[in-house]
Design a protein around this motif. Structure first.
Motif, short mmCIF file in Angstrom:
data_model
loop_
_atom_site.label_atom_id
_atom_site.label_comp_id
_atom_site.label_asym_id
_atom_site.label_seq_id
_atom_site.Cartn_x
_atom_site.Cartn_y
_atom_site.Cartn_z
N ILE A 1 0.85 -1.19 0.00
CA ILE A 1 0.00 0.00 0.00
C ILE A 1 0.89 1.24 0.00
N GLU A 2 0.36 2.32 -0.55
CA GLU A 2 1.07 3.59 -0.48
C GLU A 2 0.52 4.35 0.71
N LEU A 3 1.41 4.76 1.58
CA LEU A 3 1.00 5.49 2.77
C LEU A 3 0.78 6.97 2.41
N PRO A 4 0.00 7.69 3.20
CA PRO A 4 -0.24 9.10 2.92
C PRO A 4 1.04 9.93 2.77
N SER A 5 2.12 9.52 3.45
CA SER A 5 3.39 10.23 3.34
C SER A 5 4.10 9.98 2.03
N GLY A 6 3.62 8.99 1.26
CA GLY A 6 4.26 8.63 0.00
C GLY A 6 5.12 7.39 0.12
N ALA A 7 5.41 6.95 1.32
CA ALA A 7 6.19 5.73 1.52
C ALA A 7 5.36 4.52 1.09
N ARG A 8 6.04 3.45 0.70
CA ARG A 8 5.35 2.22 0.32
C ARG A 8 5.53 1.20 1.44
N ALA A 9 4.42 0.62 1.85
CA ALA A 9 4.46 -0.36 2.93
C ALA A 9 3.98 -1.71 2.41
N GLU A 10 4.70 -2.74 2.79
CA GLU A 10 4.29 -4.11 2.48
C GLU A 10 3.82 -4.73 3.79
N VAL A 11 2.56 -5.14 3.81
CA VAL A 11 1.98 -5.75 5.00
C VAL A 11 1.69 -7.20 4.68
N ARG A 12 2.35 -8.08 5.41
CA ARG A 12 2.15 -9.51 5.16
C ARG A 12 1.07 -10.07 6.07
N LYS A 13 0.63 -11.25 5.73
CA LYS A 13 -0.35 -11.96 6.54
C LYS A 13 0.24 -12.19 7.93
N GLY A 14 -0.55 -11.98 8.95
CA GLY A 14 -0.09 -12.18 10.32
C GLY A 14 -0.32 -13.61 10.78
N TYR A 15 0.47 -14.01 11.77
CA TYR A 15 0.37 -15.35 12.37
C TYR A 15 0.32 -15.20 13.88
N GLY A 16 -0.04 -16.26 14.55
CA GLY A 16 -0.09 -16.24 16.01
C GLY A 16 1.23 -15.84 16.63
N ARG A 17 2.33 -16.27 16.04
CA ARG A 17 3.65 -15.91 16.58
C ARG A 17 3.87 -14.41 16.53
N ASP A 18 3.29 -13.73 15.53
CA ASP A 18 3.42 -12.28 15.44
C ASP A 18 2.69 -11.60 16.59
N LEU A 19 1.51 -12.09 16.90
CA LEU A 19 0.76 -11.54 18.03
C LEU A 19 1.49 -11.81 19.34
N MET A 20 2.05 -13.00 19.47
CA MET A 20 2.78 -13.33 20.69
C MET A 20 3.99 -12.41 20.86
N ILE B 1 1.77 -4.11 14.16
CA ILE B 1 2.06 -3.42 12.90
C ILE B 1 3.54 -3.59 12.56
N ALA B 2 4.39 -3.37 13.54
CA ALA B 2 5.84 -3.51 13.32
C ALA B 2 6.22 -4.94 12.93
N GLU B 3 5.56 -5.92 13.50
CA GLU B 3 5.88 -7.32 13.20
C GLU B 3 5.59 -7.70 11.76
N VAL B 4 4.53 -7.17 11.18
CA VAL B 4 4.08 -7.65 9.87
C VAL B 4 4.32 -6.67 8.73
N THR B 5 5.02 -5.56 9.00
CA THR B 5 5.16 -4.50 8.01
C THR B 5 6.61 -4.21 7.67
N ARG B 6 6.84 -3.93 6.40
CA ARG B 6 8.11 -3.36 5.92
C ARG B 6 7.75 -2.04 5.26
N VAL B 7 8.53 -1.01 5.50
CA VAL B 7 8.30 0.29 4.89
C VAL B 7 9.49 0.62 4.01
#
Length: 121
Positions: free
Chosen positions: A27-46, A65-71
């Motif tokens: 997705i393109e963020l309002p700031s213009g940066a591009r973010a890739e958000v992957r599918k989350g898993y239980g380990r990400d929540l943990m 958000i930090a666990e599943v996102t690359r900016v």
């Protein structure tokens, strides 16, 4: 040993996350940066819950958000999310919470079901 092969308790550490290419949305963020958000898993929540030991639900969402996102192609951490523009945080929060997870179809409420059956009588 290659870092992509390093695991702790069966969880891959270093390198790319297992399955990071699958189910990721860019997705393109309002700031213009591009973010890739992957599918989350239980380990990400943990991990997010561990990172925010106080149990504050809002902090857990930021850590998730930090666990599943690359900016812009780089992994981010909880503190990066805290320093982001609010519009970017809100866009990522919507992506992670609302759109990233499959939700079962909503069932009609009991009250509306009763009204429908009464109107047919």
């Amino acid at each position: 040993m290659i870092t992509d092969d390093t695991t702790v308790n069966g969880v891959r550490i270093g390198g790319a996350e297992a399955g990071s290419d699958q189910g990721a949305r860019t997705i393109e963020l309002p700031s213009g940066a591009r973010a890739e958000v992957r599918k989350g898993y239980g380990r990400d929540l943990m991990r997010a819950q561990r990172a925010t030991a106080g149990g504050d639900a809002n902090a857990v969402v930021f850590a998730l958000i930090a666990e599943v996102t690359r900016v812009d192609g780089r992994k981010i951490v909880y503190e990066d999310v805290l320093e982001m523009d609010l519009a970017d945080v809100m866009a990522l929060q919507a992506e992670v919470i609302d759109e990233n997870f499959d939700r079962p179809p909503q069932r009609a409420s009991q009250a509306s079901s009763n009204q429908d059956s009464q109107s047919r009588s």
